[in-house]
Design a protein around this motif. Structure first.
Motif, short mmCIF file in Angstrom:
data_model
loop_
_atom_site.label_atom_id
_atom_site.label_comp_id
_atom_site.label_asym_id
_atom_site.label_seq_id
_atom_site.Cartn_x
_atom_site.Cartn_y
_atom_site.Cartn_z
N THR A 1 0.82 -1.23 0.00
CA THR A 1 0.00 0.00 0.00
C THR A 1 0.84 1.26 0.00
OG1 THR A 1 -0.14 -0.12 2.41
CG2 THR A 1 -1.93 -1.13 1.15
N THR A 2 2.12 1.18 0.34
CA THR A 2 2.97 2.38 0.34
C THR A 2 3.24 2.85 -1.09
OG1 THR A 2 5.02 1.07 0.34
CG2 THR A 2 4.08 1.69 2.48
N TYR A 3 2.97 1.97 -2.06
CA TYR A 3 3.17 2.36 -3.46
C TYR A 3 1.95 3.10 -4.03
CZ TYR A 3 7.09 -0.97 -3.50
OH TYR A 3 8.25 -1.65 -3.24
N TYR A 4 0.84 3.08 -3.27
CA TYR A 4 -0.40 3.63 -3.80
C TYR A 4 -0.54 5.13 -3.53
CZ TYR A 4 -2.10 -1.20 -4.24
OH TYR A 4 -2.25 -2.51 -4.57
N ASN A 5 -1.26 5.76 -4.43
CA ASN A 5 -1.64 7.16 -4.20
C ASN A 5 -2.75 7.21 -3.14
OD1 ASN A 5 -1.83 9.93 -4.56
ND2 ASN A 5 -3.34 9.76 -6.19
N ASN A 6 -3.71 6.28 -3.26
CA ASN A 6 -4.70 6.07 -2.21
C ASN A 6 -5.18 4.62 -2.31
OD1 ASN A 6 -7.24 5.95 -3.90
ND2 ASN A 6 -6.52 8.04 -4.43
N ALA A 7 -5.76 4.16 -1.22
CA ALA A 7 -6.13 2.75 -1.14
C ALA A 7 -7.34 2.40 -2.00
CB ALA A 7 -6.42 2.38 0.33
N ILE A 8 -8.08 3.40 -2.44
CA ILE A 8 -9.29 3.13 -3.23
C ILE A 8 -8.94 2.94 -4.70
CG2 ILE A 8 -11.53 4.05 -3.95
CD1 ILE A 8 -11.62 5.59 -1.30
N ASP A 9 -8.29 3.93 -5.27
CA ASP A 9 -7.95 3.84 -6.70
C ASP A 9 -6.77 2.91 -6.96
OD1 ASP A 9 -9.93 5.64 -7.29
OD2 ASP A 9 -8.60 7.39 -7.13
N LYS A 10 -5.88 2.79 -5.96
CA LYS A 10 -4.68 1.95 -6.07
C LYS A 10 -3.79 2.36 -7.25
CE LYS A 10 -6.64 -2.17 -3.86
NZ LYS A 10 -6.86 -3.63 -3.98
N ASP A 11 -3.74 3.67 -7.51
CA ASP A 11 -2.84 4.19 -8.55
C ASP A 11 -1.44 4.33 -7.99
OD1 ASP A 11 -4.80 4.36 -10.48
OD2 ASP A 11 -5.38 6.40 -9.91
N LEU A 12 -0.45 3.96 -8.76
CA LEU A 12 0.94 4.02 -8.32
C LEU A 12 1.41 5.46 -8.16
CD1 LEU A 12 2.60 1.27 -10.57
CD2 LEU A 12 2.25 1.16 -8.10
N LEU A 13 2.16 5.69 -7.08
CA LEU A 13 2.79 6.98 -6.89
C LEU A 13 3.96 7.13 -7.86
CD1 LEU A 13 2.92 7.07 -2.98
CD2 LEU A 13 1.69 8.71 -4.42
N ILE A 14 4.17 8.35 -8.34
CA ILE A 14 5.34 8.67 -9.18
C ILE A 14 6.27 9.52 -8.32
CG2 ILE A 14 6.13 9.83 -11.27
CD1 ILE A 14 3.34 9.47 -12.44
N GLU A 15 7.43 9.06 -7.93
CA GLU A 15 8.26 8.05 -8.54
C GLU A 15 8.37 6.84 -7.60
OE1 GLU A 15 11.95 6.89 -10.81
OE2 GLU A 15 10.25 8.02 -11.35
N GLN A 16 7.95 7.02 -6.36
CA GLN A 16 8.14 5.98 -5.35
C GLN A 16 7.44 4.68 -5.73
OE1 GLN A 16 6.86 7.13 -1.40
NE2 GLN A 16 6.63 5.01 -0.72
N GLY A 17 6.17 4.76 -6.13
CA GLY A 17 5.42 3.55 -6.43
C GLY A 17 5.86 2.88 -7.71
#
Length: 855
Positions: free
Chosen positions: A555-571
């Motif tokens: 979950t630390t890679y997500y922007n939020n837990a609902i959409d589960k979109d990857l963070l840029i650049e960490q995710g």
């Protein structure tokens, strides 16, 4: 929707008005509108454009058979001032009412407005007045037709015309020609009074344009006059002119044949009130005097400094500012040599090419010291340009990267910088622009910026430690160009710093041939913002994100837990590392295909974000038959071969350099690129007359990586689509192959492009065109494994895309504004049975804007 209906209604009304216009509206009573010319030769109707061009009168121009310009002219009010005045003269109350809410002055001004006056001026200028049959011009046309056929060997030609009256004040003219039999050349002999000229003629007589057995053509005789004159004047005959060559044509006792006698009399000149003749002489050059700072505004020369260098005399009214060799290298007129026109022309070209003088003046005078009067003194007058010149340029640009851009550049040119006729140019430039294709979270209009500095040093010779005259003669006008540049881009994708440098040699082996050899051309590209990759390349992010949603549980890679979109650049970075390293801590079991997809996305990210160092050597050659800017019947061939990294690899192997963990050599801790690249470009134009031109272009390019590289740098790869390529696709929006342009900027290392375009005149400076563009890009012999993107055999040519469409262009003389609308006619990205015409509609069309013609 209401606005659309309004526009459609307005268009229909205008079309009805134009179509309903009476073509003979402005044809006076008793006169006839010329609708057609017909020409028959020996009772056979002909369509030869050369024959029709002899006519003084031609019908009004048509567009698809409709006299558009004539009808536009008929719509115009030819006297709008009188009409406007009459409007209020007949109705003074109306004038008073208008004057209540407008002043009298403003009411009078309305007569000059667009609606009352301007629209009629436009229609009159754009339109074309009716062509009224004029018997006097028809008579002149008959004479020109007779001359035309006479000049082509028909000495007994007869011609007449008849006016065929049609209804509604219209008529056509029928021209009837009886040519008779053509005359042919039976024999050719020469009578030349001056023996030295006779010798020169005999040496080159086999190149004559007038040959036994050929049909008589006046053009051949004119060409022969010019050939003989050129031959003589290039071999010392200073006083010779074409009028000294005459021909006697004898057709007596011959049946359709003529005996030709070429005659050249002695030189004639005026001596007082009498004319005298003497044999022509061969002149030699006794002196070559060069005036390096001549001023046309001064009547006399006040020489203060002079020198002699290799039989050249250099004079200056001030201290001599040039190294003698720099000037004399450009002089092909030599002391002791024969006078020759071609040496004069070559000298003028070379001196003009130095760009430190205004157009030079070369004059000859008879040397009075020679008692035989067979010597000439050559005088070369050079007017220096200003040593320093400052320039500014403001540009509005459109490119494959920028939808709109404004650029400002300032430059300083220093001439004769090292006293060797060198030219140094220092230029600074800045640009701001807009691009909707780039990551632009703030939605700013000007989201692109760039600035740079360039230095160019032009040396008018081959800059080498040894003499190259035997390899590249100075008659080829050789030069050396040394360039150094720096550019920095901001808010444009990954942002970049670009350092460039080159040492180039240029020369012209023959007229209309050019050659360029880049001893080295180096480029270092440094990405300033590589972490912005997934913001710019949205398609790569979307593909990676979809895979992440199926397998990632961190979950630390997500922007939020609902959409589960990857963070840029960490995710994006974390998920990619987990997949490629096999870290199963936060991963569900992956399908092999998805692992390969992540690997492919990461390879592309690395390739487009890593810094590039390119050290290339290249040779470029071009040949054209284009004579000038108005020549529309020519071809252009250009080829280039480039090799990069070979020298660096040879040095690394020779010095036993160690390879890095990837098995590649490095320079400055950076893997350099190694590849070989070749290109072929062919353009052909056919002038079909009446401002109709057929243009064709074909291009093939391939870049093959090897040694230190398994792919081509982005800056050296190919793309397809755009205003100068396949116009039915956006830039970078086609290919590779049948892959369907899955990435944001699609590129590959092989390209094929073929284009054809038919250009024609619409109204005045408004031109039209119908075009077809075919081609695509492919990956070949690199690290791409996708079968749809790679070229493996000739069967992959089925993935050549085809775009067709039409365009309009407005010719402003110094450049052309162009709009082209392209339709996807054959799209290889679709299924095999759905490739033809499935997207042939306005919703899938592409409107291109361009400056000047695409090829």
């Amino acid at each position: 929707m209401k606005k659309i209906y309004t526009k459609i209604t307005a268009f229909i009304v205008i079309a009805i008005l134009i179509c309903a216009c009476n073509a003979v509206k402005r044809v006076p009573e008793g006169k006839l509108l010329l609708t057609k010319n017909e020409i028959t030769v020996n009772d056979k109707t002909i369509k030869d454009e050369n024959v029709f061009n002899q006519l003084y009168q031609k019908p009004n121009s048509t567009l698809l058979g409709y006299r558009l310009r004539l009808n536009l002219y008929n719509l115009a009010n030819l006297n709008p001032d009188s009409t406007y005045k009459a409007k209020f003269t007949n109705n003074p109350e109306k004038f008073k009412r208008k004057s209540k809410w407008l002043s009298e002055k403003q009411v009078n001004r309305l007569g000059k407005s667009f609606w009352y006056h301007g629209i009629h001026d436009f229609l009159r200028r754009t339109g074309e007045p009716p062509i009224i049959i004029d018997k006097e011009r028809a008579d002149k046309s008959i004479l020109r037709l007779k001359y035309y056929y006479f000049n082509n060997g028909f000495f007994n030609v007869q011609a007449a015309y008849a006016i065929d009256t049609l209804k509604l004040k219209k008529a056509k003219i029928k021209y009837a020609i009886t040519s008779g039999n053509a005359f042919f050349i039976d024999s050719l002999r020469a009578t030349i009074a001056t023996p030295v000229l006779d010798s020169l003629y005999q040496i080159n007589k086999f190149n004559t344009f007038v040959k036994s057995g050929n049909q008589y053509k006046t053009e051949d005789f004119d060409n022969e006059k010019n050939r003989i004159t050129t031959n003589f004047r290039n071999n010392g005959v200073y006083n010779f002119q074409p009028n000294y060559v005459t021909f006697d044509i004898d057709t007596i006792k011959k049946v359709n044949q003529a005996n030709i006698t070429l005659m050249i009399a002695n030189y004639s000149y005026q001596d007082g009130d009498s004319t005298k003749t003497t044999p022509f002489k061969i002149y030699k050059i006794s002196d070559v005097n060069i005036y390096t700072d001549y001023s046309p505004s001064l009547n006399t020369l006040n020489i203060k400094d002079s020198t002699t260098y290799k039989n050249f005399n250099l004079y200056s009214q001030e201290k001599l500012k040039y190294k003698p060799k720099a000037i004399t290298n450009a002089i092909f007129i030599t002391k002791g040599g024969l006078y020759a026109d071609n040496k004069t022309v070559l000298t003028t070209r070379y001196l003009n090419n130095l760009k430190i003088f205004n157009y030079p003046s070369i004059q000859y005078e008879v040397d009075k010291r020679d008692t035989t009067a067979q010597s000439l003194i050559a005088k070369v007058y050079l007017t220096p340009r200003k040593k320093y010149s400052f320039g500014t340029t403001l540009d509005v640009t459109h490119s494959n990267i920028q939808d709109f851009g404004v650029g400002l550049s300032v430059s300083e040119t220093i001439r004769n910088v090292f006293n060797g006729a060198e030219t140094l140019e220092i230029a600074a430039r800045g640009n701001i622009g807009a691009s909707k294709d780039l990551a632009n979270p703030k939605n700013n209009f000007f989201n692109v910026s760039e600035y740079g500095l360039d230095l160019k040093l032009n040396i008018p010779r081959i800059f080498m430690p040894f003499n190259t005259d035997k390899i590249i003669a100075k008659s080829m006008i050789p030069s050396t160009l040394i360039t150094v540049g720096f550019a920095k881009q901001r808010n444009i994708g990954l942002d970049k710093e670009n350092f460039t440098g080159a040492l180039s040699y240029n020369w012209t082996p023959k007229i209309n041939h050019t050659a360029r050899f880049d001893l080295f051309n180096t480029q270092f590209v440094r990405n300033l913002n590589p972490t912005n990759y997934f913001n710019v390349y949205g398609s790569s992010y979307n593909a990676l994100n979809e895979i992440s949603k199926a397998y990632n549980t961190n979950t630390t890679y997500y922007n939020n837990a609902i959409d589960k979109d990857l963070l840029i650049e960490q995710g994006t970075r974390g998920f990619t590392n987990d997949v490629l390293t096999g870290n199963a801590t936060f991963l569900k079991p992956l399908e092999a295909a998805d692992v390969e997809s992540v690997k492919s996305i990461e390879e592309r990210r690395l390739r487009l974000t890593e810094n590039d160092f390119i050290l290339a050597t290249s040779f470029t050659f071009s040949k054209t038959t284009k004579k000038d800017l108005t020549d529309n019947n020519f071809y252009l061939f250009k080829t280039k071969i480039e090799s990069a990294g070979t020298i660096l690899s040879a040095f690394a192997k020779t010095t036993n350099q160690k390879k890095n963990v990837n098995g590649n050599y490095e320079i400055f801790n950076l893997e350099y690129s190694e590849y070989v690249k070749t290109e072929f470009d062919y353009i052909k134009h056919w002038d079909l007359s009446k401002e109709k031109i057929l243009a064709f272009r074909s291009f093939f390019g391939i870049a093959i990586p090897f040694g230190n590289s398994n792919y081509i740098p982005f800056s050296r790869s190919y793309f397809s689509g755009g205003s100068n390529d396949n116009r039915a696709w956006q830039p970078y929006g086609l290919g590779p192959g049948s892959s369907g342009a899955l990435d944001d900027f699609n590129e590959a290392n092989m390209k094929i492009a073929i284009s054809g375009e038919f250009r024609f005149k619409l109204l005045g400076s408004l031109k039209g065109a119908i075009f077809a563009d075919a081609g695509n890009i492919w990956s070949v012999l690199d690290n791409v494994v996708d079968e749809k993107s790679t070229f493996t055999s000739f069967s992959d040519l089925k993935d050549m895309a085809l775009g067709t469409g039409f365009g309009i262009r407005y010719d402003l003389s110094f450049f052309v504004i162009r709009f082209d609308l392209g339709f996807k006619t054959y799209n290889p990205a679709n299924e095999t049975n759905k490739r033809w015409f499935r997207e042939y509609n306005f919703s899938n069309s592409v409107l291109n804007f361009g400056i000047n013609y695409p090829f």
